[in-house]
Design a protein around this motif. Structure first.
Motif, mmCIF file in Angstrom:
data_model
loop_
_atom_site.group_PDB
_atom_site.id
_atom_site.type_symbol
_atom_site.label_atom_id
_atom_site.label_comp_id
_atom_site.label_asym_id
_atom_site.label_seq_id
_atom_site.Cartn_x
_atom_site.Cartn_y
_atom_site.Cartn_z
ATOM 1 N N PHE A 11 7.959 21.094 -0.173
ATOM 2 C CA PHE A 11 9.041 20.540 -0.860
ATOM 3 C C PHE A 11 10.464 21.315 -0.298
ATOM 4 C CE2 PHE A 11 7.165 18.069 -3.996
ATOM 5 C CZ PHE A 11 5.710 18.371 -3.914
ATOM 6 N N ILE B 50 0.881 4.992 6.834
ATOM 7 C CA ILE B 50 1.342 4.321 6.016
ATOM 8 C C ILE B 50 2.668 4.912 5.246
ATOM 9 C CG2 ILE B 50 0.766 3.419 3.632
ATOM 10 C CD1 ILE B 50 -2.108 3.821 4.673
ATOM 11 N N LEU B 51 2.775 6.080 5.185
ATOM 12 C CA LEU B 51 3.755 6.811 4.591
ATOM 13 C C LEU B 51 4.984 7.024 5.494
ATOM 14 C CD1 LEU B 51 1.883 8.918 2.047
ATOM 15 C CD2 LEU B 51 3.173 6.968 1.609
ATOM 16 N N MET C 92 11.152 13.968 -0.718
ATOM 17 C CA MET C 92 10.369 14.800 -1.523
ATOM 18 C C MET C 92 10.677 16.049 -1.372
ATOM 19 S SD MET C 92 6.044 14.599 -1.195
ATOM 20 C CE MET C 92 5.411 16.218 -0.537
ATOM 21 N N THR D 18 6.748 11.559 -8.369
ATOM 22 C CA THR D 18 6.063 12.211 -9.478
ATOM 23 C C THR D 18 5.769 13.623 -9.100
ATOM 24 O OG1 THR D 18 4.994 10.038 -9.874
ATOM 25 C CG2 THR D 18 4.168 11.836 -11.142
ATOM 26 N N LEU D 19 5.307 14.007 -7.833
ATOM 27 C CA LEU D 19 5.033 15.100 -7.323
ATOM 28 C C LEU D 19 6.439 15.979 -7.240
ATOM 29 C CD1 LEU D 19 2.715 14.558 -4.317
ATOM 30 C CD2 LEU D 19 2.261 15.664 -6.615
ATOM 31 N N THR D 20 7.562 15.237 -6.854
ATOM 32 C CA THR D 20 8.697 16.137 -6.759
ATOM 33 C C THR D 20 9.430 16.489 -8.410
ATOM 34 O OG1 THR D 20 9.372 14.702 -5.123
ATOM 35 C CG2 THR D 20 11.173 16.072 -6.011
ATOM 36 N N GLU D 21 9.067 15.560 -9.295
ATOM 37 C CA GLU D 21 9.272 16.049 -10.770
ATOM 38 C C GLU D 21 8.533 17.168 -11.179
ATOM 39 O OE1 GLU D 21 10.315 12.042 -12.601
ATOM 40 O OE2 GLU D 21 9.173 13.200 -13.789
ATOM 41 N N ALA D 22 7.101 17.195 -10.798
ATOM 42 C CA ALA D 22 6.379 18.173 -11.351
ATOM 43 C C ALA D 22 6.562 19.513 -10.698
ATOM 44 C CB ALA D 22 4.898 17.884 -10.947
ATOM 45 N N VAL D 23 7.034 19.722 -9.164
ATOM 46 C CA VAL D 23 7.311 20.777 -8.625
ATOM 47 C C VAL D 23 8.622 21.312 -8.890
ATOM 48 C CG1 VAL D 23 7.276 21.706 -6.084
ATOM 49 C CG2 VAL D 23 5.482 20.169 -6.729
ATOM 50 N N ASN E 191 4.047 15.659 -16.992
ATOM 51 C CA ASN E 191 3.803 15.231 -15.880
ATOM 52 C C ASN E 191 2.290 14.595 -15.656
ATOM 53 O OD1 ASN E 191 3.486 14.664 -12.685
ATOM 54 N ND2 ASN E 191 5.688 15.172 -12.832
ATOM 55 N N LEU F 9 0.800 -1.247 -0.037
ATOM 56 C CA LEU F 9 0.095 -0.002 -0.143
ATOM 57 C C LEU F 9 0.769 1.452 0.019
ATOM 58 C CD1 LEU F 9 -2.632 1.183 0.103
ATOM 59 C CD2 LEU F 9 -2.872 0.870 2.511
ATOM 60 N N HIS F 10 1.851 1.109 0.852
ATOM 61 C CA HIS F 10 3.037 2.374 0.788
ATOM 62 C C HIS F 10 3.300 2.978 -0.771
ATOM 63 C CE1 HIS F 10 7.112 3.766 0.787
ATOM 64 N NE2 HIS F 10 6.801 4.464 2.198
ATOM 65 N N LEU G 109 1.971 2.287 -3.686
ATOM 66 C CA LEU G 109 0.934 2.880 -4.509
ATOM 67 C C LEU G 109 0.617 4.195 -4.085
ATOM 68 C CD1 LEU G 109 -1.948 0.440 -5.545
ATOM 69 C CD2 LEU G 109 -0.080 1.186 -6.932
ATOM 70 N N LEU G 110 0.470 4.385 -2.504
ATOM 71 C CA LEU G 110 0.117 5.867 -2.187
ATOM 72 C C LEU G 110 1.415 6.884 -2.334
ATOM 73 C CD1 LEU G 110 -1.831 5.192 1.355
ATOM 74 C CD2 LEU G 110 -2.711 6.116 -1.168
ATOM 75 N N ASP G 111 2.498 6.446 -2.052
ATOM 76 C CA ASP G 111 3.669 7.367 -2.128
ATOM 77 C C ASP G 111 3.878 7.711 -3.882
ATOM 78 O OD1 ASP G 111 7.258 6.940 -1.237
ATOM 79 O OD2 ASP G 111 5.898 8.906 -1.935
ATOM 80 N N ILE G 112 3.236 8.958 -3.958
ATOM 81 C CA ILE G 112 3.289 9.499 -5.163
ATOM 82 C C ILE G 112 4.540 10.618 -5.251
ATOM 83 C CG2 ILE G 112 1.269 9.218 -6.005
ATOM 84 C CD1 ILE G 112 0.255 12.005 -4.982
ATOM 85 N N SER G 113 5.245 10.614 -4.212
ATOM 86 C CA SER G 113 6.298 11.674 -4.177
ATOM 87 C C SER G 113 7.268 11.909 -5.320
ATOM 88 C CB SER G 113 7.140 11.476 -2.697
ATOM 89 O OG SER G 113 7.780 10.505 -2.544
ATOM 90 N N TYR H 221 -4.639 13.769 -2.823
ATOM 91 C CA TYR H 221 -5.706 12.783 -3.021
ATOM 92 C C TYR H 221 -7.104 13.145 -2.678
ATOM 93 C CZ TYR H 221 -2.587 8.801 -3.690
ATOM 94 O OH TYR H 221 -1.545 7.752 -4.156
ATOM 95 N N VAL I 153 -4.189 -4.514 -2.647
ATOM 96 C CA VAL I 153 -3.029 -3.916 -1.707
ATOM 97 C C VAL I 153 -3.773 -3.274 -0.279
ATOM 98 C CG1 VAL I 153 -1.468 -2.050 -1.724
ATOM 99 C CG2 VAL I 153 -1.471 -3.525 -3.684
ATOM 100 N N PHE J 65 5.300 3.334 -15.146
ATOM 101 C CA PHE J 65 4.862 2.953 -13.782
ATOM 102 C C PHE J 65 3.916 1.953 -14.009
ATOM 103 C CE2 PHE J 65 4.112 4.387 -9.682
ATOM 104 C CZ PHE J 65 2.635 4.097 -9.344
#
Lengths: 368, 175
Positions: B86, B160-161, B168, A42-47, B61, A33-34, A36-40, B103, B140, A357
């Motif tokens: 960030f 979870i995280l 980040m 992709t976010l880091t690239e965008a920001v 992106n 689960l970690h 899938l939830l960890d979108i950091s 989300y 999952v 991905f």
């Protein structure tokens, strides 16, 4: 499971080869689960792109640091302004006017009277175009140092150069009368294009027309094969860049089956920033800015002619030549298409990311 | 904040710094302001969709639309606060909160199965079928101790995280 093969695209080299994004570490093991939830990532690239990106940097005109911030520097600067606007500018305008008078009084008779004798007419017109370009360069007090063997007019060869402003063309033209491929401009520039430049042989294109590419490709091929056409000069970047970076070369010039002769141009920023930021100023304003500066100092290197190596694609050839020019001119390469200034990136790039991905998710799902 | 001039006063900088809880240094705020003005080409005081999409790295992106919805119409102060997650000085809590907000698109503090599915769809596009996506998520989630109809809140995300730390960070280029 649909797997579109986006791996090989003959039109665009793989941008991922260039982009220094921290490659998303492929963590091993089962999908949790970690993960899938960890979108950091992709976010880091965008920001990261929001905060700074290599594309915008290519078109940033860096204004020179003001040096007139002092009690005694300021009057010096004022004196400089007076000299530049009051003395240099009128003298330059005078020089340019004289040049135009001489040019027109020779060109018009030659063009009209020698209508039948094409060979000698072309020769004279070529010399006259080189002359007027020299006058232009003199009107900015252009100090141009040419390195390398002068271009010669042979069939089956094209010249390519990096592009900073339309004056690139004038600077190169004063040495050799090239034929050039250009975007048709409005106003007085367009008038010059349709009259005088027609005599040295020019090909017009229109960025906004999609079908245009094939027509232009055909015209290029025809021109290159003609024996007594002027040597063709192409700016494969397709747009003006700020002389610190080079954007991707379009492959059109590299798939004509001819020798490619690279030319590198580097301007010295201390005297004036020659980058023409077409978003910010018209060409007339740009020229006036040049004419009220101290000088335009630049280096032009005529580099060794290159041929396509066996097994090399047009894009690889274009990138190799771009590398040669960028190294010589001391500019950095970026993996972007200059036309992104006018349009959005193709969805293929986003899809490539999505595909990688998706693949990793599915693969790790099957891991035990 | 100076509306037409591109100059920040010391007061402006301190105000912005306070608003983002000192996550950025004063120099970084000045750099960010230069960047904001560079992107905001028509000087509207905020960055429009078109201006964001003119940055090709951002436009390609997969999460750009989501991020854009969060950043649309923000003035400079809010822009800096948005980016503060960030910064290297941001806390783990702050980073997890940011991910949670990505989300939780309707902002009700709860992330449902459909929200998770939406983000997964953005990230994988047409390369996984909708059915497969649901299956993967359900599987999952259940392995993580949740049910398909569970509503996740911020503390769940922290759990979870929060364990392995989040990488980040974005560096603000300072001249």
């Amino acid at each position: 499971m649909s797997k579109l093969n986006l791996e090989f695209d003959p039109d665009h080299p793989n941008i991922e080869d260039y982009l220094h994004t921290d490659s998303i570490q492929e963590p091993l093991g089962k999908l949790r689960l970690h993960d899938l939830l960890d979108i950091s990532p992709t976010l880091t690239e965008a920001v990261g792109a929001i905060v700074d990106d290599s594309f915008t940097r290519c078109f940033k005109s860096n204004p020179p640091e003001p040096w007139n911030w002092n009690v005694y520097l300021f009057p010096l600067w004022c004196l400089g302004v007076v000299v530049r606007y009051g003395i240099l500018f009128p003298v330059r305008v005078l020089i340019l006017t004289i040049g135009w008078i001489i040019f027109l009084s020779c060109y018009i008779p030659v063009h009209v009277l020698l209508k039948g004798h094409d060979k000698i007419r072309k020769k004279l017109e070529r010399a006259l175009v080189e002359l007027i370009c020299s006058f232009f360069v003199a009107s900015w007090t252009g100090v141009v140092k040419y390195h390398g063997p002068r271009p010669c007019a042979r069939p089956k060869q094209v010249f390519v150069a990096n592009h900073t402003s339309m004056i690139d063309f004038i600077i190169l033209e004063q040495m050799t009368a090239f034929a050039v491929i250009m975007q048709k401009h409005p106003g007085w520039v367009g008038l010059l294009q349709s009259t005088i430049l027609e005599s040295v042989g020019c090909i017009w294109f229109n960025r906004s027309e999609a079908k245009d590419r094939e027509i232009v490709a055909r015209k290029l091929r025809e021109h290159v094969e003609g024996a007594d056409n002027n040597p063709l000069l192409i700016f494969p970047e397709g747009t003006c860049v700020n002389n610190h970076y080079s954007v991707m070369f379009k492959k059109g010039a590299f798939e004509l089956g001819s020798t490619v002769c690279p030319i590198a141009i580097k301007y010295n920023k201390i005297f004036v920033d020659a980058f023409w930021n077409s978003r910010k100023q018209s060409f007339t304003t740009h020229l006036l800015q040049l004419m009220t500066s101290w000088a335009v100092v630049c280096d032009v290197w005529y580099l060794e002619p290159q041929n396509m190596r066996p097994g090399e694609t047009a894009i690889e050839f274009a990138e190799r030549v771009r590398g040669i020019i960028s190294v010589r001119a001391g500019i950095k390469k970026v993996p972007w298409d200059g036309y992104l200034k006018y349009s959005r990136p193709s969805p293929k790039h986003r899809e490539r990311k999505q595909q990688s991905f998706a693949d990793s998710v599915l693969r790790r799902l099957e891991d035990k | 904040m100076g509306n037409t001039s591109s100059m920040l006063t010391q007061y402006d900088i301190e105000e912005v710094q306070e608003h983002c809880n000192n996550t950025f240094s004063q120099q970084e705020i000045v750099s960010l302001y230069q960047r904001f003005c560079q992107l905001d080409r028509n000087s509207g005081g905020f960055i429009s969709a078109d201006e964001f999409l003119s940055v090709p790295e951002f436009a390609v992106n997969p999460l750009s639309q989501r991020l854009f919805r969060m950043i649309d119409g923000l003035n400079f102060k809010e822009f800096v606060a948005f980016l503060s997650a960030f910064s290297s000085r941001a806390t783990l809590q702050h980073k997890v909160e940011f991910i949670f907000k990505v989300y939780d698109s309707d902002g009700n503090g709860k992330v449902a199965f459909s929200d998770l599915l939406d983000v997964l769809r953005d990230l994988t596009g047409q390369f996984i079928s909708e059915q497969q996506r649901e299956l993967v998520l359900t599987q999952v989630l259940e392995e993580g101790g949740y049910k398909k109809d569970s509503l996740l809140v911020l503390s769940d995300f922290m759990k979870i995280l929060g364990n392995n730390g989040l990488k980040m960070e974005v560096e603000v280029p300072v001249d």
